[in-house]
Design a protein around this motif. Structure first.
Motif, PDB file in Angstrom:
ATOM      1  N   THR A 282       0.830  -1.208   0.000  1.00  0.00           N
ATOM      2  CA  THR A 282       0.000   0.000   0.000  1.00  0.00           C
ATOM      3  C   THR A 282       0.866   1.260   0.000  1.00  0.00           C
ATOM      4  O   THR A 282       0.580   2.218  -0.727  1.00  0.00           O
ATOM      5  CB  THR A 282      -0.949   0.003   1.206  1.00  0.00           C
ATOM      6  OG1 THR A 282      -1.832  -1.122   1.096  1.00  0.00           O
ATOM      7  CG2 THR A 282      -1.775   1.274   1.259  1.00  0.00           C
ATOM      8  N   SER A 453     -15.503  -1.897  -5.423  1.00  0.00           N
ATOM      9  CA  SER A 453     -16.586  -1.456  -4.539  1.00  0.00           C
ATOM     10  C   SER A 453     -16.654   0.068  -4.457  1.00  0.00           C
ATOM     11  O   SER A 453     -15.626   0.757  -4.488  1.00  0.00           O
ATOM     12  CB  SER A 453     -16.365  -2.041  -3.138  1.00  0.00           C
ATOM     13  OG  SER A 453     -17.277  -1.483  -2.226  1.00  0.00           O
ATOM     14  N   LYS A 455     -17.239   1.631  -1.902  1.00  0.00           N
ATOM     15  CA  LYS A 455     -16.723   2.067  -0.598  1.00  0.00           C
ATOM     16  C   LYS A 455     -15.273   2.510  -0.693  1.00  0.00           C
ATOM     17  O   LYS A 455     -14.744   3.123   0.232  1.00  0.00           O
ATOM     18  CB  LYS A 455     -16.867   0.950   0.439  1.00  0.00           C
ATOM     19  CG  LYS A 455     -16.011  -0.281   0.185  1.00  0.00           C
ATOM     20  CD  LYS A 455     -16.251  -1.359   1.239  1.00  0.00           C
ATOM     21  CE  LYS A 455     -15.420  -2.608   0.965  1.00  0.00           C
ATOM     22  NZ  LYS A 455     -15.657  -3.670   1.965  1.00  0.00           N
ATOM     23  N   TYR A 456     -14.612   2.193  -1.817  1.00  0.00           N
ATOM     24  CA  TYR A 456     -13.217   2.571  -1.986  1.00  0.00           C
ATOM     25  C   TYR A 456     -13.106   3.831  -2.847  1.00  0.00           C
ATOM     26  O   TYR A 456     -13.845   3.979  -3.834  1.00  0.00           O
ATOM     27  CB  TYR A 456     -12.421   1.447  -2.666  1.00  0.00           C
ATOM     28  CG  TYR A 456     -12.397   0.154  -1.901  1.00  0.00           C
ATOM     29  CD1 TYR A 456     -12.207   0.129  -0.515  1.00  0.00           C
ATOM     30  CD2 TYR A 456     -12.555  -1.068  -2.550  1.00  0.00           C
ATOM     31  CE1 TYR A 456     -12.177  -1.063   0.190  1.00  0.00           C
ATOM     32  CE2 TYR A 456     -12.520  -2.276  -1.850  1.00  0.00           C
ATOM     33  CZ  TYR A 456     -12.337  -2.249  -0.483  1.00  0.00           C
ATOM     34  OH  TYR A 456     -12.311  -3.428   0.213  1.00  0.00           O
ATOM     35  N   LYS A 458     -11.791   6.215  -5.758  1.00  0.00           N
ATOM     36  CA  LYS A 458     -11.386   5.843  -7.119  1.00  0.00           C
ATOM     37  C   LYS A 458     -10.007   6.415  -7.434  1.00  0.00           C
ATOM     38  O   LYS A 458      -9.822   7.229  -8.346  1.00  0.00           O
ATOM     39  CB  LYS A 458     -12.418   6.316  -8.137  1.00  0.00           C
ATOM     40  CG  LYS A 458     -13.725   5.542  -8.067  1.00  0.00           C
ATOM     41  CD  LYS A 458     -14.657   5.896  -9.203  1.00  0.00           C
ATOM     42  CE  LYS A 458     -15.905   5.021  -9.188  1.00  0.00           C
ATOM     43  NZ  LYS A 458     -16.809   5.327 -10.326  1.00  0.00           N
ATOM     44  N   GLY A 462      -7.509   3.565  -3.178  1.00  0.00           N
ATOM     45  CA  GLY A 462      -8.677   2.682  -3.278  1.00  0.00           C
ATOM     46  C   GLY A 462      -8.329   1.374  -3.964  1.00  0.00           C
ATOM     47  O   GLY A 462      -8.800   0.302  -3.578  1.00  0.00           O
ATOM     48  N   GLN A 465      -6.678  -0.808  -1.494  1.00  0.00           N
ATOM     49  CA  GLN A 465      -7.669  -1.372  -0.565  1.00  0.00           C
ATOM     50  C   GLN A 465      -8.417  -2.525  -1.230  1.00  0.00           C
ATOM     51  O   GLN A 465      -8.702  -3.556  -0.594  1.00  0.00           O
ATOM     52  CB  GLN A 465      -8.627  -0.271  -0.118  1.00  0.00           C
ATOM     53  CG  GLN A 465      -7.971   0.761   0.783  1.00  0.00           C
ATOM     54  CD  GLN A 465      -8.829   2.000   0.998  1.00  0.00           C
ATOM     55  OE1 GLN A 465      -9.843   2.207   0.324  1.00  0.00           O
ATOM     56  NE2 GLN A 465      -8.432   2.849   1.930  1.00  0.00           N
ATOM     57  N   TRP A 466      -8.704  -2.379  -2.503  1.00  0.00           N
ATOM     58  CA  TRP A 466      -9.338  -3.467  -3.269  1.00  0.00           C
ATOM     59  C   TRP A 466      -8.403  -4.669  -3.336  1.00  0.00           C
ATOM     60  O   TRP A 466      -8.829  -5.818  -3.205  1.00  0.00           O
ATOM     61  CB  TRP A 466      -9.654  -2.966  -4.676  1.00  0.00           C
ATOM     62  CG  TRP A 466     -10.119  -4.017  -5.646  1.00  0.00           C
ATOM     63  CD1 TRP A 466     -11.391  -4.478  -5.826  1.00  0.00           C
ATOM     64  CD2 TRP A 466      -9.298  -4.754  -6.586  1.00  0.00           C
ATOM     65  NE1 TRP A 466     -11.414  -5.440  -6.809  1.00  0.00           N
ATOM     66  CE2 TRP A 466     -10.160  -5.624  -7.285  1.00  0.00           C
ATOM     67  CE3 TRP A 466      -7.949  -4.741  -6.887  1.00  0.00           C
ATOM     68  CZ2 TRP A 466      -9.693  -6.490  -8.281  1.00  0.00           C
ATOM     69  CZ3 TRP A 466      -7.478  -5.601  -7.867  1.00  0.00           C
ATOM     70  CH2 TRP A 466      -8.343  -6.465  -8.557  1.00  0.00           C
ATOM     71  N   ASP A 469      -8.567  -6.570  -0.127  1.00  0.00           N
ATOM     72  CA  ASP A 469      -9.885  -7.028   0.300  1.00  0.00           C
ATOM     73  C   ASP A 469      -9.819  -8.543   0.484  1.00  0.00           C
ATOM     74  O   ASP A 469      -9.271  -9.264  -0.352  1.00  0.00           O
ATOM     75  CB  ASP A 469     -10.916  -6.670  -0.778  1.00  0.00           C
ATOM     76  CG  ASP A 469     -12.353  -6.906  -0.327  1.00  0.00           C
ATOM     77  OD1 ASP A 469     -12.638  -7.991   0.216  1.00  0.00           O
ATOM     78  OD2 ASP A 469     -13.183  -6.008  -0.522  1.00  0.00           O
TER      79      ASP A 469
END
Length: 771
Positions: A282, A453, A455-456, A458, A462, A465-466, A469
């Motif tokens: 990340t 999603s 929720k993340y 763009k 994000g 985070q995807w 997941d």
């Protein structure tokens, strides 16, 4: 005479051919057994992928007859050319047009068509027939289904497993009637472990301590000791540098110098600090986008600025900017997701369910970087890094970036990530051409892997985070597989950069899922995963192979013996330097220029910039670890290239392994090896011991085990022969190799004779082989 000889030759060939034919006819191979229960993923999909999907797969542009066989809903539809027929009819192969075509005797109807040079074997036809009879049930591609932690299997040899890994390995062996090897002897096991965890051979003190420790915990204590060693971070960093295509030059024609080495220092630091994989990636993907981003997080994003960058005049800036974004997108696919995403750059993927639109939706995450196609011409320090960039000050090194080995007061600039203030629009590029925009797209991910999603955010944060997941089916599997490859020579999935339809099936799917699930459950802890692998009984086996095992499992897929393969190019250099006592253990800092044949750079350069001429370094810089050798992309280090090191042009998750005469010539003639031989020989001659004792010590330092009496006898005889026959002029010339000072008050003939013995030991296959 010539005609007679020719006809005689033809006659002999015909006789041999006839004998071969008759021999084969009487010894036909046994027909493969069809499994009781047919699996689409493991029995049918590989057949379709190899023989059918190029014309009947995901790529709409290449699809024939409107038939798509990789999706059930399409395969069961009425045929476009004959609405009364269907490619597949569940339970009825005799009504399934696909089956009828693959078994047709009419070459005009036969599939695959003879012109394709593809043909189904009888075994493959039998599998498809039985699969249809059993209902022709489709399954989502195994790698695109989130892993579930399977139960640890029961085994008969209950006293063998050291941890759960061994139960999965042993179960497969027992199914095939195999038994694992005994544990390797302590000397070979320590060499294996030290090379795998530190990239260095064990020293004499370490060997003696390990041999003397007879406690049950001796091995685990040694694992922990090696994991704590700062060399661990250097060893682990090497595969990541390949993946991240790290180099010290920009590439292309001018191939100017760049200063990305502080990012390399960070990678070593991160591994040594056991930064967990989710944070490790990340920070590299989106450290600049994290709340209150620190300078360390920003430095980590150099990961995505390691690609080639042009400095040539006369280019089209937008064309090259698109190439930079493409490089990041392809790296993300291959290195982190383990899929051939790049195949969808110009059209829908031919084999995997990735559309060209989805490729550019992924592309959109990397398309907003504040960069241009060409920034400046080659020149001074300001061109060592390209915008966006960060400067590392002496104050930073003192207080924040303490792991960066900044050795002078010059400006130190690193390329990092940084987005535009406004969003740059992204389009599908027709045929992948930079100036042929089509449909506009928004950031997104392939739905076949995991839909993106809402929720993340763009952006790259994000996307990371995807990536982590828990429902993402690839991230944990891919990294676990890469680490397995590092320690066992090949991945559980042999094609470590391709988990897609054309990739190899996992040899131990349940083990892969168990490891991936366990890795996620324990918060992506890398050191814990490494320790699991190297403490397993599977890893600790002897590499000795019997004729029976070689016949039953020649590629050691079932792991009924230990791994045996040549170590990486950089570690060969490290082994030579370390065993001779020459190794400079400094961690990090700028790359160095060791010995290299003259004229290589000068013969392949535009004649501009710092890297137009090879100015070799001197002193301690000559003895740095192999990973610190400067990599000029257009002329990579030749010695390492001969031993299959990456030239770092593109993401590489698996190095080739070749065996060529050039490799032997390097070990016999490389100045670094000869110099190390001289230095070690001189040190041994200063010790008040007999020649045999000196040879035994050299052997232990280099091969990492005590030699047999026969080996000592052969080497001692060689030493005595050289001592008698070597001429003073030849001896003087030999010991002059290398810049390390020659030991004073030492007999040159004696030094040359022992140097040749040491060089011979360096040239043993076992020396540079992990056994």
């Amino acid at each position: 005479m010539r005609k007679t000889s020719f006809f005689l030759f033809i006659a002999v060939c015909l006789v041999i051919a006839f004998q071969c034919c008759t021999s084969n006819s009487s010894n036909q191979p046994k027909e493969e057994k069809v499994p009781e229960r047919i699996s689409y993923n493991f029995d049918i999909r590989p057949i379709l992928s190899d023989k059918c999907l190029a014309c009947h797969g995901p790529d709409a542009n290449k699809r024939e007859a409107g038939l798509r066989l990789d999706l059930a809903e399409n395969a069961f539809q009425a045929l476009k050319e004959n609405p009364k027929a269907h490619a597949l009819v569940a339970g009825k192969p005799e009504l399934s047009a696909a089956y009828l075509r693959i078994t047709s005797k009419d070459t005009a109807l036969l599939m695959p068509p003879p012109s394709s040079n593809l043909k189904l074997s009888q075994h493959e036809i039998n599998l498809i027939e039985k699969w249809i009879k059993q209902g022709a049930k489709y399954e989502k591609h195994w790698a695109f289904v989130a892993p579930k932690k399977p139960a640890v299997p029961e085994v008969k040899m209950t006293d063998w497993p050291k941890n759960e890994i061994d139960n999965f390995i042993l179960q497969k062996q027992e199914e095939q009637g195999l038994k694992p090897n005994q544990e390797a002897d302590k000397e070979r096991l320590l060499k294996r472990l030290s090379l795998d965890l530190n990239g260095l051979p064990p020293g004499l003190q370490m060997m003696d301590e390990f041999l003397a420790d007879t406690s049950p915990a001796a091995y685990e204590k040694m694992v922990d000791k090696l994991l704590r060693n700062a060399a661990y971070g250097e060893k682990m960093a090497l595969h990541w540098l390949d993946l991240a295509r790290y180099a010290d030059s920009h590439g292309y024609q001018d191939d100017g110098y760049r200063t990305q080495w502080p990012w390399r220092d960070w990678v070593i630091h991160a591994f040594n600090n056991n930064m967990h994989y989710n944070d490790f990636v990340t920070w590299q993907m989106a450290g600049d986008l994290m709340p209150k981003a620190t300078k360390e997080q920003l430095l980590a994003t150099g990961f995505n600025r390691n690609h080639k960058i042009t400095e040539e005049g006369g280019i089209i800036p937008e064309e090259y900017r698109i190439m930079y974004v493409t490089d990041r997108n392809d790296l993300f696919g291959k290195g982190l997701l383990g899929v051939t995403l790049e195949c969808a750059h110009c059209h829908d993927h031919k084999y995997d369910p990735f559309s060209q639109k989805e490729y550019y939706q992924m592309f959109a995450f990397f398309n907003n970087v504040k960069e241009v196609g060409i920034e400046s011409v080659i020149g001074g320090p300001e061109t060592y890094a390209k915008k966006p960039l960060m400067e590392i000050s002496n104050e930073d090194v003192k207080n924040i970036l303490t792991f960066v080995n900044k050795q002078d007061t010059n400006r130190l600039i690193v390329s990092v990530m940084g987005d535009l203030d406004t969003t740059r629009k992204t389009y599908v590029l027709k045929r992948g051409v930079y100036d042929a925009p089509g449909e506009e797209v928004q950031p997104g991910t392939p739905s076949s892997i995991l839909p993106f999603s809402n929720k993340y955010p763009k952006n790259r944060l994000g996307l990371s985070q995807w990536l982590f997941d828990k429902k993402n089916p690839l991230t944990a599997r891919v990294y676990v597989n890469i680490l397995w490859q590092e320690f066992f020579g090949k991945g559980i999935v042999k094609t470590s950069g391709d988990f897609g339809m054309q990739g190899e099936l996992p040899s131990h799917p349940a083990l892969l899922d168990w490891l991936a699930s366990d890795f996620m459950e324990h918060n992506w802890d890398i050191k814990r995963l490494v320790k699991q692998m190297v403490t397993s009984a599977t890893y600790r086996q002897s590499a000795v192979v019997t004729k029976d095992k070689l016949a039953a499992d020649p590629d050691n897929i079932l792991l009924a013996r230990g791994p045996r393969y040549r170590i990486h190019a950089e570690f060969i250099k490290d082994l030579v330097l370390s065993s001779s006592g020459l190794l400079n253990k400094t961690i990090g800092g700028p790359s160095v220029k060791p010995y290299q044949p003259a004229g290589l750079w000068e013969g392949a350069t535009s004649g501009r910039g710092l890297l137009s001429v090879y100015n070799q370094d001197h002193g301690g810089s000559l003895y740095r670890r192999g990973m610190y050798t400067l990599i000029k992309r257009t002329v990579p280090p030749p010695t390492m290239g001969i031993f299959d090191a990456s030239n770092r042009d593109l993401c590489e998750v698996k190095r080739l392994k070749t065996n060529t005469p050039l490799q032997a010539l390097v070990m016999m003639n490389d100045p670094a090896v000869l110099e190390a031989s001289r230095v070690l020989a001189a040190k041994l001659l200063q010790e008040k011991t007999e020649s045999e004792a000196k040879i035994v010590k050299a052997f232990r330092l280099i091969v990492c085990r005590t030699p047999s009496e026969k080996e000592v006898g052969v080497l001692t005889a060689y030493y005595n022969k050289e001592l008698k026959t070597i001429k003073p002029e030849a001896a003087k010339k030999m010991v002059a190799i290398g810049e390390y000072p020659i030991t004073k008050n030492i007999d040159i003939k004696t030094l040359a004779a022992l140097m040749r013995v040491v060089s011979t030991i360096y040239n043993l296959e076992e020396t540079i082989t992990k056994t």
